[in-house]
Design an enzyme around this catalytic site. Structure first.
Site, PDB file in Angstrom:
ATOM      1  N   HIS A 188       9.323  16.184   2.195  1.00 25.82           N
ATOM      2  CA  HIS A 188       8.584  16.310   0.466  1.00 25.82           C
ATOM      3  C   HIS A 188       8.949  16.206  -0.194  1.00 25.82           C
ATOM      4  CE1 HIS A 188       9.531  20.153  -2.368  1.00 25.82           C
ATOM      5  NE2 HIS A 188       7.959  20.892  -1.481  1.00 25.82           N
ATOM      6  N   PRO A 189       7.880  15.933  -1.617  1.00 32.19           N
ATOM      7  CA  PRO A 189       8.186  15.407  -3.027  1.00 32.19           C
ATOM      8  C   PRO A 189       9.215  15.298  -3.562  1.00 32.19           C
ATOM      9  CG  PRO A 189       6.194  16.905  -2.450  1.00 32.19           C
ATOM     10  CD  PRO A 189       7.285  17.238  -1.067  1.00 32.19           C
ATOM     11  N   VAL A 190      10.647  16.083  -3.642  1.00 38.59           N
ATOM     12  CA  VAL A 190      11.669  15.894  -3.827  1.00 38.59           C
ATOM     13  C   VAL A 190      12.708  15.167  -3.271  1.00 38.59           C
ATOM     14  CG1 VAL A 190      11.354  18.698  -5.717  1.00 38.59           C
ATOM     15  CG2 VAL A 190      12.495  17.984  -3.364  1.00 38.59           C
ATOM     16  N   LYS A 191      12.336  14.867  -2.239  1.00 33.70           N
ATOM     17  CA  LYS A 191      13.340  14.414  -1.420  1.00 33.70           C
ATOM     18  C   LYS A 191      13.304  12.714  -1.611  1.00 33.70           C
ATOM     19  CE  LYS A 191      14.497  18.303   0.494  1.00 33.70           C
ATOM     20  NZ  LYS A 191      14.087  19.365   1.507  1.00 33.70           N
ATOM     21  N   ILE A 192      14.241  12.241  -1.046  1.00 33.57           N
ATOM     22  CA  ILE A 192      14.141  10.404  -1.059  1.00 33.57           C
ATOM     23  C   ILE A 192      12.601   9.838  -1.214  1.00 33.57           C
ATOM     24  CG2 ILE A 192      15.090   8.549  -0.148  1.00 33.57           C
ATOM     25  CD1 ILE A 192      17.534  10.745  -1.275  1.00 33.57           C
TER      26      ILE A 192
END
Ligand SMILES: *Cc1c(COP(=O)(O)O)cnc(C)c1O
Length: 386
Positions: A188-192
């Site tokens: 997901h975009p907020v992940k690493i």
């Protein structure tokens, strides 16, 4: 007016954009060669034998549970300090979900509480089939102990590593599977690293890998050894179990593969920013995160703990600093309360929830932005009413 600083943000380069547009110009938008490149590259990076890319980590957790044979009448244990998806995976399979409280230093599964709960469950004949430890904020759980307990009681371990791709535990990459059966990453975009939506399951077990591959594509096989009758011809396939369509597209795989080339840099940058936060925050009346000696955190989140958390949160928001709360304990969600959980069941996760606050942390966060976060936090702590 100063600009808004989000708590997390995707990191997209021109190389990423080129990798995705190359796929758009190619013959394959899905089920082509790039997905396998991404799977092989990430599995190899994490010292795992197989990688199975899926639509998101939630699907990955679900398929991992099915592959491990979870069904009606079975039990799955995870932690309350996680995103709801870690627990929902068990419910999708018709299993009963239960929780093990977190330890107050790493906010990951408390292994002493796990050992106690297993001993009791063993006596009562209520052992879980699956345990899902969550590498909270990118900090690996005590996998050695969890793995040993799982072995002792014959339990499958699925690591929820949604926060932890690129992290290390005992000098081995998270996902190597030394102490678990499967590991699940989120993109997901907020992940690493990101594929917009996406996830991957890693495993060293050939049978689980085959099963995961079938489950993500309708339960269909083209392997004659698995068929009930000889193949009718080159077109022939059989559905031999109930699967889903949880395939990742070639566009997403290309983005993930391109992002993966920068994984080490991203983790270095996140660790450097965390170090800088430690230094800048050391005189403030807050608790900073702790990383244990045998862990290198992927630093998905930088979580501080503070009194007056609501006032501090509101003050930061009013001053355009995007912070977040990770997590509202899952057992306090109405859906889980309806299953019988109640306030007081997991006191460490509940006490932690009252005080936690995730500060902005992403690779492109500048020194100036970080200083503004700290200055605003410092003002919040002096002006927030007690
Ligand atoms: C983000 C997250 C998930 C779900 O990931 P998706 O890819 O959005 O489905 C699961 N577990 C944890 C701990 C997460 O943070």
């Amino acid at each position: 007016m100063s600009e808004f600083i989000p708590y997390g943000k995707q990191y997209i380069t021109e190389a990423d954009i080129e990798a995705v547009t190359a796929v758009l110009r190619s013959d394959w938008l899905t089920q082509g060669p790039v997905i396998q490149q991404f799977e092989t590259a990430l599995a190899s990076k994490c010292h795992a034998k197989h990688g199975i890319a899926v639509t998101n980590a939630t699907a990955g957790l679900h398929l991992a549970c099915i592959a491990a044979g979870l069904g009606q009448g079975d039990r799955l244990w995870t932690v309350p300090n996680t995103f709801v998806a870690s627990a929902n995976a068990g419910l999708y399979c018709g299993a009963t979900v239960d929780f093990v409280d977190i330890d107050p230093t790493t906010f990951c599964m408390d292994v002493d509480k796990l050992a106690e709960k297993l001993e009791l469950a063993d006596k009562n004949g209520t052992l879980p089939k699956i345990i899902i430890p969550v590498h909270f904020a990118g900090h690996s759980c005590n996998m050695q102990r969890i793995g040993a307990l799982a072995k002792q009681y014959g339990i499958t371990v699925i690591e929820d590593a949604a926060h932890a791709v690129g992290g290390h535990y005992k000098n081995q990459p998270v996902g190597c599977g030394q102490y678990s059966d499967m590991t699940v990453f989120s993109f997901h975009p907020v992940k690493i690293i990101t594929t917009a939506e996406g996830g991957m399951v890693l495993t060293n077990n050939d049978a689980l890998a085959d099963k995961l591959q079938r489950l993500r594509t309708h339960g269909i096989t083209r392997d004659e050894h698995l068929m009930t009758e000889p193949s009718h011809g080159a077109w022939y396939y059989q559905q031999i179990e109930l699967g889903y369509n949880t395939r990742m597209t070639e566009l997403q795989a290309a983005l993930g593969h391109s992002q993966l080339q920068r994984l080490d840099d991203i983790i270095d940058k996140r660790n450097a920013l965390a170090e800088q936060y430690h230094t800048l925050l050391k005189d403030l009346p807050i608790t900073c995160p702790t990383v244990l000696d045998d862990v290198r955190s992927a630093y998905h989140l930088y979580v501080i703990q503070t009194d007056n958390r609501k006032q501090v949160y509101d003050y930061l928001k009013d001053n355009k600093i995007g912070c977040q709360i990770h997590y509202i304990p899952v057992h306090l969600q109405p859906y889980y309360q309806n299953l019988g959980f109640k306030k007081g069941d997991y006191p460490v996760a509940e006490a932690y929830y009252e005080r936690c606050l995730s500060l902005p942390l992403f690779p492109q966060l500048t020194a100036e932005q970080q200083q503004r976060v700290v200055a605003t936090l410092s003002q919040a702590l002096t002006t927030a009413p007690v």
